[in-house]
Design a protein around this motif. Structure first.
Motif, PDB file in Angstrom:
ATOM      1  N   GLU A   1      36.679  29.241  54.161  1.00  0.00           N
ATOM      2  CA  GLU A   1      35.746  28.267  53.614  1.00  0.00           C
ATOM      3  C   GLU A   1      34.902  27.624  54.703  1.00  0.00           C
ATOM      4  O   GLU A   1      35.259  27.655  55.898  1.00  0.00           O
ATOM      5  CB  GLU A   1      36.524  27.140  52.885  1.00  0.00           C
ATOM      6  CG  GLU A   1      37.335  27.593  51.694  1.00  0.00           C
ATOM      7  CD  GLU A   1      36.476  27.901  50.489  1.00  0.00           C
ATOM      8  OE1 GLU A   1      35.265  27.564  50.492  1.00  0.00           O
ATOM      9  OE2 GLU A   1      37.006  28.479  49.517  1.00  0.00           O
ATOM     10  N   LEU A   2      33.806  27.043  54.280  1.00  0.00           N
ATOM     11  CA  LEU A   2      33.044  26.102  55.084  1.00  0.00           C
ATOM     12  C   LEU A   2      32.965  24.833  54.247  1.00  0.00           C
ATOM     13  O   LEU A   2      32.172  24.739  53.315  1.00  0.00           O
ATOM     14  CB  LEU A   2      31.642  26.629  55.404  1.00  0.00           C
ATOM     15  CG  LEU A   2      31.564  27.892  56.267  1.00  0.00           C
ATOM     16  CD1 LEU A   2      30.117  28.392  56.367  1.00  0.00           C
ATOM     17  CD2 LEU A   2      32.139  27.625  57.667  1.00  0.00           C
ATOM     18  N   ILE A   3      33.847  23.887  54.546  1.00  0.00           N
ATOM     19  CA  ILE A   3      33.903  22.625  53.811  1.00  0.00           C
ATOM     20  C   ILE A   3      33.146  21.589  54.638  1.00  0.00           C
ATOM     21  O   ILE A   3      33.577  21.219  55.745  1.00  0.00           O
ATOM     22  CB  ILE A   3      35.355  22.180  53.583  1.00  0.00           C
ATOM     23  CG1 ILE A   3      36.135  23.296  52.877  1.00  0.00           C
ATOM     24  CG2 ILE A   3      35.394  20.878  52.772  1.00  0.00           C
ATOM     25  CD1 ILE A   3      37.631  23.091  52.896  1.00  0.00           C
ATOM     26  N   VAL A   4      32.005  21.164  54.129  1.00  0.00           N
ATOM     27  CA  VAL A   4      31.072  20.343  54.889  1.00  0.00           C
ATOM     28  C   VAL A   4      31.205  18.886  54.474  1.00  0.00           C
ATOM     29  O   VAL A   4      31.172  18.558  53.284  1.00  0.00           O
ATOM     30  CB  VAL A   4      29.631  20.809  54.677  1.00  0.00           C
ATOM     31  CG1 VAL A   4      28.652  19.944  55.469  1.00  0.00           C
ATOM     32  CG2 VAL A   4      29.485  22.283  55.068  1.00  0.00           C
ATOM     33  N   VAL A   5      31.378  18.025  55.468  1.00  0.00           N
ATOM     34  CA  VAL A   5      31.389  16.580  55.260  1.00  0.00           C
ATOM     35  C   VAL A   5      30.235  15.985  56.039  1.00  0.00           C
ATOM     36  O   VAL A   5      30.079  16.240  57.239  1.00  0.00           O
ATOM     37  CB  VAL A   5      32.721  15.954  55.743  1.00  0.00           C
ATOM     38  CG1 VAL A   5      32.695  14.437  55.564  1.00  0.00           C
ATOM     39  CG2 VAL A   5      33.908  16.569  55.004  1.00  0.00           C
ATOM     40  N   ALA A   6      29.371  15.252  55.351  1.00  0.00           N
ATOM     41  CA  ALA A   6      28.179  14.695  55.982  1.00  0.00           C
ATOM     42  C   ALA A   6      27.932  13.285  55.437  1.00  0.00           C
ATOM     43  O   ALA A   6      28.582  12.836  54.490  1.00  0.00           O
ATOM     44  CB  ALA A   6      26.967  15.589  55.702  1.00  0.00           C
ATOM     45  N   HIS A   7      26.989  12.587  56.042  1.00  0.00           N
ATOM     46  CA  HIS A   7      26.623  11.255  55.548  1.00  0.00           C
ATOM     47  C   HIS A   7      25.144  11.030  55.759  1.00  0.00           C
ATOM     48  O   HIS A   7      24.496  11.681  56.565  1.00  0.00           O
ATOM     49  CB  HIS A   7      27.451  10.158  56.239  1.00  0.00           C
ATOM     50  CG  HIS A   7      27.045   9.908  57.671  1.00  0.00           C
ATOM     51  ND1 HIS A   7      27.524  10.643  58.726  1.00  0.00           N
ATOM     52  CD2 HIS A   7      26.173   9.008  58.209  1.00  0.00           C
ATOM     53  CE1 HIS A   7      26.998  10.203  59.847  1.00  0.00           C
ATOM     54  NE2 HIS A   7      26.177   9.214  59.565  1.00  0.00           N
ATOM     55  N   ARG A   8      24.624  10.074  54.997  1.00  0.00           N
ATOM     56  CA  ARG A   8      23.230   9.670  55.171  1.00  0.00           C
ATOM     57  C   ARG A   8      23.149   8.673  56.328  1.00  0.00           C
ATOM     58  O   ARG A   8      23.902   7.720  56.382  1.00  0.00           O
ATOM     59  CB  ARG A   8      22.711   9.026  53.899  1.00  0.00           C
ATOM     60  CG  ARG A   8      21.293   8.473  54.079  1.00  0.00           C
ATOM     61  CD  ARG A   8      20.712   7.930  52.806  1.00  0.00           C
ATOM     62  NE  ARG A   8      19.457   7.240  53.102  1.00  0.00           N
ATOM     63  CZ  ARG A   8      18.680   6.651  52.198  1.00  0.00           C
ATOM     64  NH1 ARG A   8      19.030   6.679  50.922  1.00  0.00           N
ATOM     65  NH2 ARG A   8      17.573   6.048  52.535  1.00  0.00           N
TER      66      ARG A   8
ATOM     67  N   ARG B   1      28.385   9.358  51.583  1.00  0.00           N
ATOM     68  CA  ARG B   1      28.920  10.627  52.051  1.00  0.00           C
ATOM     69  C   ARG B   1      28.641  11.770  51.075  1.00  0.00           C
ATOM     70  O   ARG B   1      28.603  11.587  49.869  1.00  0.00           O
ATOM     71  CB  ARG B   1      30.432  10.510  52.249  1.00  0.00           C
ATOM     72  CG  ARG B   1      30.836   9.417  53.232  1.00  0.00           C
ATOM     73  CD  ARG B   1      32.336   9.399  53.446  1.00  0.00           C
ATOM     74  NE  ARG B   1      33.059   9.126  52.206  1.00  0.00           N
ATOM     75  CZ  ARG B   1      34.383   9.308  52.062  1.00  0.00           C
ATOM     76  NH1 ARG B   1      35.100   9.776  53.064  1.00  0.00           N
ATOM     77  NH2 ARG B   1      34.976   9.028  50.915  1.00  0.00           N
ATOM     78  N   LEU B   2      28.460  12.956  51.644  1.00  0.00           N
ATOM     79  CA  LEU B   2      28.336  14.208  50.901  1.00  0.00           C
ATOM     80  C   LEU B   2      29.459  15.135  51.328  1.00  0.00           C
ATOM     81  O   LEU B   2      29.750  15.266  52.524  1.00  0.00           O
ATOM     82  CB  LEU B   2      26.983  14.877  51.196  1.00  0.00           C
ATOM     83  CG  LEU B   2      26.822  16.338  50.758  1.00  0.00           C
ATOM     84  CD1 LEU B   2      26.832  16.460  49.237  1.00  0.00           C
ATOM     85  CD2 LEU B   2      25.535  16.941  51.342  1.00  0.00           C
TER      86      LEU B   2
END
Length: 244
Positions: free
Chosen positions: A237-244, A133-134
């Motif tokens: 805010e723009l709090i971004v949650v991402a994954h590979r 996760r990022l």
């Protein structure tokens, strides 16, 4: 411009300006969702959050291009539990693998060159394990925070651990292509003055989604505030949650 503060004093001033907030609570809580994670704190600064992550039981690497900040981080209690790397994501070992990567304190905006930003995301993708996760924060340009960064609203006074008094304030100017130039002015108690310039990138939600997709990262959510409010209803805010 000549600096009248030593690298150690600059690090102390950074810590005085940037104390633990609800943002750090959010990032720590996010990483704690997966105990004993291998974590990369990209743009770790003086290591406040980095060391807290290690103390919470995670295996942490702190990376930052500013030598003075890393020197301050390495000198803090608990720093021995962190692997520290001087540089940018380009300095990550080719075999480095992480369960999570975070960029806090709006580090993403400090990467204002588009080519460097895309390379950073590619490096993150390469370093994350499949499913890793990022998470990062970036100010929502719709909130136009820079319009409130004026000498009158940002002026503050700090006394450093060695007794040095510093008064500081910020002004900002919008440029083209979503860039905002900021200048931090510092007035020392002895009358000496100095300033530091920086340029921040204000990318909107769609830009961030497009950039992450281009790097092979899947966006799970974009939040507007630290209580997980939707975009436009939180703290700007723009709090971004991402994954590979």
């Amino acid at each position: 411009m000549q600096s009248f503060l030593t690298p150690e004093q600059h690090a102390d001033l950074y810590d005085a300006e940037n104390t633990w907030t609800v943002a750090e609570d959010f990032f720590l809580g996010f990483i704690d969702e997966q105990p004993r994670s291998r974590v990369l704190d990209l743009g770790c600064g003086t290591g406040r959050l980095t060391i807290a992550l290690a103390e919470a039981g995670h295996r942490v690497t702190g990376l930052d291009p500013h030598a003075g900040s890393l020197a301050a981080a390495r000198a803090k209690p608990g720093a021995h539990a962190v692997d520290w790397i001087d540089g940018t994501s380009a300095q990550l070992p080719p075999d480095a693998v992480f369960d999570a990567v975070l960029m806090s304190s709006h580090v993403a905006q400090a990467i204002n060159d588009d080519n460097e930003w895309h390379r950073t995301l590619a490096d993150v993708h390469r370093a994350l394990r499949p499913g890793g996760r990022l998470v990062f924060d970036s100010r929502d340009p719709q909130a136009r925070a820079w319009e409130r960064w004026t000498p009158g609203t940002t002026r503050s006074q700090h006394t450093l651990p060695d007794g040095t008094g510093v008064q500081l304030w910020i002004d900002a100017q919008e440029r083209e292509r979503g860039l905002v130039a900021i200048t931090e002015h510092r007035l020392l108690a002895d009358g000496n003055r100095e300033f530091e310039d920086a340029v921040l990138a204000f990318r909107n939600e769609q830009q961030l989604r497009t950039d992450l997709a281009a790097s092979g990262l899947c966006v799970d959510s974009v939040l507007g505030g630290w209580q997980r409010e939707p975009v436009g209803r939180g703290a700007g805010e723009l709090i971004v949650v991402a994954h590979r």
